[in-house]
Design a protein around this motif. Structure first.
Motif, mmCIF file in Angstrom:
data_model
loop_
_atom_site.group_PDB
_atom_site.id
_atom_site.type_symbol
_atom_site.label_atom_id
_atom_site.label_comp_id
_atom_site.label_asym_id
_atom_site.label_seq_id
_atom_site.Cartn_x
_atom_site.Cartn_y
_atom_site.Cartn_z
ATOM 1 N N ASP A 16 0.826 -1.208 0.000
ATOM 2 C CA ASP A 16 0.000 0.000 0.000
ATOM 3 C C ASP A 16 0.862 1.262 0.000
ATOM 4 O OD1 ASP A 16 -2.421 -1.352 -0.021
ATOM 5 O OD2 ASP A 16 -2.713 -1.193 2.146
ATOM 6 N N HIS A 17 1.898 1.266 0.843
ATOM 7 C CA HIS A 17 2.809 2.429 0.894
ATOM 8 C C HIS A 17 3.548 2.602 -0.425
ATOM 9 C CE1 HIS A 17 2.112 3.441 5.040
ATOM 10 N NE2 HIS A 17 2.445 2.228 5.454
ATOM 11 N N ALA A 18 3.963 1.501 -1.027
ATOM 12 C CA ALA A 18 4.670 1.582 -2.312
ATOM 13 C C ALA A 18 3.763 2.144 -3.400
ATOM 14 C CB ALA A 18 5.200 0.203 -2.711
ATOM 15 N N ILE A 19 2.495 1.763 -3.375
ATOM 16 C CA ILE A 19 1.536 2.296 -4.348
ATOM 17 C C ILE A 19 1.360 3.788 -4.138
ATOM 18 C CG2 ILE A 19 -0.882 2.265 -5.087
ATOM 19 C CD1 ILE A 19 -0.803 -0.812 -4.457
ATOM 20 N N ALA A 20 1.199 4.195 -2.880
ATOM 21 C CA ALA A 20 1.050 5.628 -2.579
ATOM 22 C C ALA A 20 2.288 6.402 -3.023
ATOM 23 C CB ALA A 20 0.794 5.823 -1.087
ATOM 24 N N ASP A 21 3.468 5.860 -2.761
ATOM 25 C CA ASP A 21 4.715 6.511 -3.186
ATOM 26 C C ASP A 21 4.798 6.597 -4.708
ATOM 27 O OD1 ASP A 21 5.413 6.721 -0.514
ATOM 28 O OD2 ASP A 21 6.884 5.076 -0.578
ATOM 29 N N LYS A 22 4.396 5.525 -5.385
ATOM 30 C CA LYS A 22 4.423 5.503 -6.847
ATOM 31 C C LYS A 22 3.494 6.572 -7.415
ATOM 32 C CE LYS A 22 6.134 3.083 -9.464
ATOM 33 N NZ LYS A 22 7.354 3.257 -10.266
ATOM 34 N N LEU A 23 2.299 6.678 -6.845
ATOM 35 C CA LEU A 23 1.351 7.693 -7.306
ATOM 36 C C LEU A 23 1.903 9.105 -7.096
ATOM 37 C CD1 LEU A 23 -1.958 6.109 -5.976
ATOM 38 C CD2 LEU A 23 -1.309 6.387 -8.385
ATOM 39 N N ALA A 24 2.536 9.340 -5.950
ATOM 40 C CA ALA A 24 3.118 10.657 -5.666
ATOM 41 C C ALA A 24 4.216 10.984 -6.678
ATOM 42 C CB ALA A 24 3.669 10.690 -4.243
ATOM 43 N N LYS A 25 5.053 9.998 -6.985
ATOM 44 C CA LYS A 25 6.126 10.220 -7.966
ATOM 45 C C LYS A 25 5.554 10.495 -9.350
ATOM 46 C CE LYS A 25 10.332 8.172 -9.905
ATOM 47 N NZ LYS A 25 10.145 8.890 -11.148
ATOM 48 N N MET A 26 4.545 9.733 -9.717
ATOM 49 C CA MET A 26 3.929 9.935 -11.032
ATOM 50 C C MET A 26 3.303 11.329 -11.125
ATOM 51 S SD MET A 26 2.271 6.120 -11.412
ATOM 52 C CE MET A 26 1.278 6.434 -12.868
ATOM 53 N N LYS A 27 2.658 11.769 -10.054
ATOM 54 C CA LYS A 27 2.078 13.128 -10.032
ATOM 55 C C LYS A 27 3.175 14.168 -10.152
ATOM 56 C CE LYS A 27 -0.375 13.514 -6.333
ATOM 57 N NZ LYS A 27 -1.321 13.618 -5.216
ATOM 58 N N LYS A 28 4.250 13.992 -9.402
ATOM 59 C CA LYS A 28 5.373 14.939 -9.423
ATOM 60 C C LYS A 28 5.989 15.035 -10.815
ATOM 61 C CE LYS A 28 9.908 15.656 -7.488
ATOM 62 N NZ LYS A 28 11.070 14.869 -7.143
ATOM 63 N N ASP A 29 6.047 13.892 -11.499
ATOM 64 C CA ASP A 29 6.646 13.847 -12.833
ATOM 65 C C ASP A 29 5.711 14.366 -13.922
ATOM 66 O OD1 ASP A 29 8.901 12.787 -11.670
ATOM 67 O OD2 ASP A 29 8.498 10.716 -12.282
ATOM 68 N N GLY A 30 4.497 14.749 -13.543
ATOM 69 C CA GLY A 30 3.560 15.304 -14.516
ATOM 70 C C GLY A 30 2.907 14.259 -15.395
ATOM 71 N N HIS A 31 2.459 13.185 -14.782
ATOM 72 C CA HIS A 31 1.810 12.112 -15.540
ATOM 73 C C HIS A 31 0.563 12.636 -16.255
ATOM 74 C CE1 HIS A 31 -0.136 8.276 -16.421
ATOM 75 N NE2 HIS A 31 1.053 7.714 -16.239
ATOM 76 N N GLN A 32 0.359 12.189 -17.468
ATOM 77 C CA GLN A 32 -0.737 12.650 -18.320
ATOM 78 C C GLN A 32 -2.113 12.413 -17.688
ATOM 79 O OE1 GLN A 32 -0.509 10.963 -22.224
ATOM 80 N NE2 GLN A 32 -2.194 12.177 -23.019
ATOM 81 N N LEU A 33 -2.304 11.282 -17.027
ATOM 82 C CA LEU A 33 -3.606 11.006 -16.410
ATOM 83 C C LEU A 33 -3.918 11.993 -15.287
ATOM 84 C CD1 LEU A 33 -3.629 7.108 -16.290
ATOM 85 C CD2 LEU A 33 -5.003 8.591 -17.750
ATOM 86 N N GLU A 34 -2.876 12.445 -14.612
ATOM 87 C CA GLU A 34 -3.084 13.452 -13.570
ATOM 88 C C GLU A 34 -3.385 14.807 -14.197
ATOM 89 O OE1 GLU A 34 -3.528 15.229 -9.886
ATOM 90 O OE2 GLU A 34 -3.539 13.130 -10.447
ATOM 91 N N ASP A 35 -2.610 15.149 -15.211
ATOM 92 C CA ASP A 35 -2.783 16.445 -15.860
ATOM 93 C C ASP A 35 -4.164 16.604 -16.487
ATOM 94 O OD1 ASP A 35 -0.179 17.003 -15.120
ATOM 95 O OD2 ASP A 35 0.666 16.595 -17.115
ATOM 96 N N HIS A 36 -4.665 15.552 -17.104
ATOM 97 C CA HIS A 36 -5.938 15.643 -17.816
ATOM 98 C C HIS A 36 -7.162 15.326 -16.966
ATOM 99 C CE1 HIS A 36 -4.052 16.446 -21.625
ATOM 100 N NE2 HIS A 36 -3.352 15.328 -21.582
#
Length: 100
Positions: free
Chosen positions: A66-86
């Protein structure tokens, strides 16, 4: 001899779980093709459950995953993932996980 048997049993279980993950992925793809919402939900739930159980058999506690998933999501958001942006999907999933 018992230790060898235990190692072999654990190895076989992990190999079986790996095939379960692949089977669930296949079922999900078929459900997507058929357009059945209930089968898609079932496929996703089965895939997620199988993945968690495989992780546990590999020595990864559910909470760590669960923590790894949360960390992965935070990193993806920080990196400007398209799904977050749109769509804001990553923030929404992060919030869902945080509330569990």
């Amino acid at each position: 001899m018992d230790r060898d048997l235990d190692v072999a049993t654990k190895t076989r279980t992990i190999e079986w779980l790996k095939t379960e993950v692949l089977e669930q992925m296949s079922r999900l793809f078929k459900a997507l093709w058929d357009g059945s919402t209930s089968r898609v939900i079932d496929g996703l739930a089965s895939l997620i459950a199988s993945s968690y159980i495989l992780g546990r058999r590999l020595g990864i506690p559910y909470k760590d995953l669960d923590h790894a998933i949360a960390d992965k999501l935070a990193k993806m958001k920080k990196d400007g993932h398209q799904l977050e942006d749109h769509y804001g999907d990553l923030s929404e999933l992060s919030e869902h996980i945080r509330k569990r």
